[in-house]
Design a protein around this motif. Sequence first.
Motif, PDB file in Angstrom:
ATOM      1  N   ALA A  70      26.453  37.954  53.044  1.00 14.19           N
ATOM      2  CA  ALA A  70      27.886  38.230  52.883  1.00 14.19           C
ATOM      3  C   ALA A  70      28.302  37.897  51.462  1.00 14.19           C
ATOM      4  CB  ALA A  70      28.705  37.419  53.879  1.00 14.19           C
ATOM      5  N   LEU A  71      29.293  38.623  50.967  1.00 16.68           N
ATOM      6  CA  LEU A  71      29.750  38.485  49.591  1.00 16.68           C
ATOM      7  C   LEU A  71      31.273  38.537  49.577  1.00 16.68           C
ATOM      8  CD1 LEU A  71      28.438  38.440  46.705  1.00 16.68           C
ATOM      9  CD2 LEU A  71      28.669  40.924  46.698  1.00 16.68           C
ATOM     10  N   MET A  72      31.883  37.623  48.846  1.00 15.69           N
ATOM     11  CA  MET A  72      33.336  37.617  48.715  1.00 15.69           C
ATOM     12  C   MET A  72      33.776  38.687  47.717  1.00 15.69           C
ATOM     13  SD  MET A  72      34.777  35.359  50.705  1.00 15.69           S
ATOM     14  CE  MET A  72      36.348  34.961  49.960  1.00 15.69           C
ATOM     15  N   LYS A  73      34.510  39.630  48.147  1.00 13.39           N
ATOM     16  CA  LYS A  73      35.085  40.692  47.330  1.00 13.39           C
ATOM     17  C   LYS A  73      36.445  41.013  47.912  1.00 13.39           C
ATOM     18  CE  LYS A  73      31.732  41.830  44.363  1.00 13.39           C
ATOM     19  NZ  LYS A  73      31.889  42.004  42.916  1.00 13.39           N
ATOM     20  N   PRO A  74      37.394  41.565  47.189  1.00 22.11           N
ATOM     21  CA  PRO A  74      37.341  41.941  45.774  1.00 22.11           C
ATOM     22  C   PRO A  74      37.417  40.719  44.863  1.00 22.11           C
ATOM     23  CG  PRO A  74      39.553  42.266  46.624  1.00 22.11           C
ATOM     24  CD  PRO A  74      38.710  41.851  47.794  1.00 22.11           C
ATOM     25  N   ASP A  75      37.313  40.957  43.553  1.00 19.75           N
ATOM     26  CA  ASP A  75      37.400  39.874  42.582  1.00 19.75           C
ATOM     27  C   ASP A  75      38.812  39.699  42.046  1.00 19.75           C
ATOM     28  OD1 ASP A  75      34.510  39.088  42.263  1.00 19.75           O
ATOM     29  OD2 ASP A  75      34.365  41.229  41.841  1.00 19.75           O
ATOM     30  N   LEU A  76      39.520  40.797  41.868  1.00 11.29           N
ATOM     31  CA  LEU A  76      40.856  40.797  41.271  1.00 11.29           C
ATOM     32  C   LEU A  76      41.706  41.890  41.903  1.00 11.29           C
ATOM     33  CD1 LEU A  76      40.328  40.570  37.392  1.00 11.29           C
ATOM     34  CD2 LEU A  76      41.519  38.897  38.801  1.00 11.29           C
ATOM     35  N   ASN A 127      47.512  34.590  49.464  1.00  9.83           N
ATOM     36  CA  ASN A 127      46.595  33.486  49.732  1.00  9.83           C
ATOM     37  C   ASN A 127      45.320  33.916  50.446  1.00  9.83           C
ATOM     38  OD1 ASN A 127      47.598  34.027  52.253  1.00  9.83           O
ATOM     39  ND2 ASN A 127      48.730  32.112  52.473  1.00  9.83           N
ATOM     40  N   ASN A 128      45.079  35.214  50.527  1.00 11.89           N
ATOM     41  CA  ASN A 128      43.870  35.694  51.189  1.00 11.89           C
ATOM     42  C   ASN A 128      42.956  36.346  50.155  1.00 11.89           C
ATOM     43  OD1 ASN A 128      41.883  36.876  52.779  1.00 11.89           O
ATOM     44  ND2 ASN A 128      43.310  37.322  54.445  1.00 11.89           N
ATOM     45  N   ALA A 129      41.895  35.641  49.787  1.00 15.46           N
ATOM     46  CA  ALA A 129      40.979  36.142  48.764  1.00 15.46           C
ATOM     47  C   ALA A 129      40.269  37.416  49.195  1.00 15.46           C
ATOM     48  CB  ALA A 129      39.956  35.071  48.417  1.00 15.46           C
ATOM     49  N   LEU A 130      40.182  37.662  50.494  1.00 15.17           N
ATOM     50  CA  LEU A 130      39.554  38.895  50.974  1.00 15.17           C
ATOM     51  C   LEU A 130      40.437  40.108  50.733  1.00 15.17           C
ATOM     52  CD1 LEU A 130      38.043  37.659  54.353  1.00 15.17           C
ATOM     53  CD2 LEU A 130      36.893  37.893  52.152  1.00 15.17           C
ATOM     54  N   PHE A 131      41.715  39.868  50.459  1.00 16.57           N
ATOM     55  CA  PHE A 131      42.656  40.938  50.124  1.00 16.57           C
ATOM     56  C   PHE A 131      42.862  41.035  48.616  1.00 16.57           C
ATOM     57  CE2 PHE A 131      45.326  40.842  54.308  1.00 16.57           C
ATOM     58  CZ  PHE A 131      44.163  40.969  55.046  1.00 16.57           C
ATOM     59  N   PHE A 132      43.141  39.880  47.984  1.00 15.89           N
ATOM     60  CA  PHE A 132      43.607  39.843  46.599  1.00 15.89           C
ATOM     61  C   PHE A 132      42.555  39.384  45.599  1.00 15.89           C
ATOM     62  CE2 PHE A 132      47.333  39.096  49.289  1.00 15.89           C
ATOM     63  CZ  PHE A 132      48.240  40.021  48.786  1.00 15.89           C
ATOM     64  N   GLY A 133      41.416  38.871  46.069  1.00 13.99           N
ATOM     65  CA  GLY A 133      40.480  38.237  45.150  1.00 13.99           C
ATOM     66  C   GLY A 133      41.131  37.011  44.545  1.00 13.99           C
ATOM     67  N   ALA A 134      40.938  36.814  43.250  1.00  9.90           N
ATOM     68  CA  ALA A 134      41.504  35.654  42.560  1.00  9.90           C
ATOM     69  C   ALA A 134      42.990  35.802  42.283  1.00  9.90           C
ATOM     70  CB  ALA A 134      40.756  35.412  41.251  1.00  9.90           C
ATOM     71  N   GLY A 135      43.533  37.013  42.486  1.00 10.99           N
ATOM     72  CA  GLY A 135      44.952  37.249  42.214  1.00 10.99           C
ATOM     73  C   GLY A 135      45.139  38.510  41.402  1.00 10.99           C
ATOM     74  N   ARG A 136      46.379  38.719  40.958  1.00 15.51           N
ATOM     75  CA  ARG A 136      46.713  39.939  40.198  1.00 15.51           C
ATOM     76  C   ARG A 136      46.538  39.710  38.695  1.00 15.51           C
ATOM     77  NH1 ARG A 136      50.403  39.906  37.335  1.00 15.51           N
ATOM     78  NH2 ARG A 136      52.230  39.713  38.666  1.00 15.51           N
TER      79      ARG A 136
END
Length: 202
Positions: free
Chosen positions: A115-121, A192-201
């Motif tokens: 498994a991989l955390m994405k998106p990044d940004l 606050n969901n990294a699976l949606f936003f990654g690190a942020g905008r």
Amino acid sequence: KVFGGGGSTPDYIIISGIERALDPNGDLDLSDAADVLNLSVGGPGDPDDPMSQAVDNAVRAGVVVVVAAGNSGPTHGSISSPGTAREAITVAASDKSDQLALFSSRGPVVWDGGALMKPDLTAPGVLICAAEWNDWFAERRCLDDKHIAISGTSMATPHVAGAAALLKQKNPNLTPQEIKRLLKETADQIGNNALFFGAGRL
């Protein structure tokens, strides 16, 4: 540029484009490689597929590769390849109110290898004023009769590619990994969901 006028292209053409960007004149000397690639493309796949591997190889050769997350939201686990590439900067889309676009693909990337955390940004990708092709979406014109307002993670990705290019211009010694880290560390927290936003905008 890997697309013709039809709006789609085979994977092998995209891979050829990535490889050509690493060695534009074909002399096997990568000193003239592109600094940044924007890949507003996507399809089925995972981190081990040929297109994702081509992206990872490019990053390891010193090229920043920014890739659209895909437009298969709001389903979880819907990131497109080569946004699935481990080394890519994978970009989701937000609107002008900093809400995640409904169409923006969500993580994580799950496949047989793990498994991989994405998106990044995340970056702006809703109703972006862009160059029009022929008379495509003529009813959506903005600015003048040569531009249209269109949406997609493909519209968000160039914002991040441009930011990466500016960072590279400011400090040519930055590696792709350092540029990725800087972009993520300086992103605005819009969810606050990294699976949606990654690190942020961006």
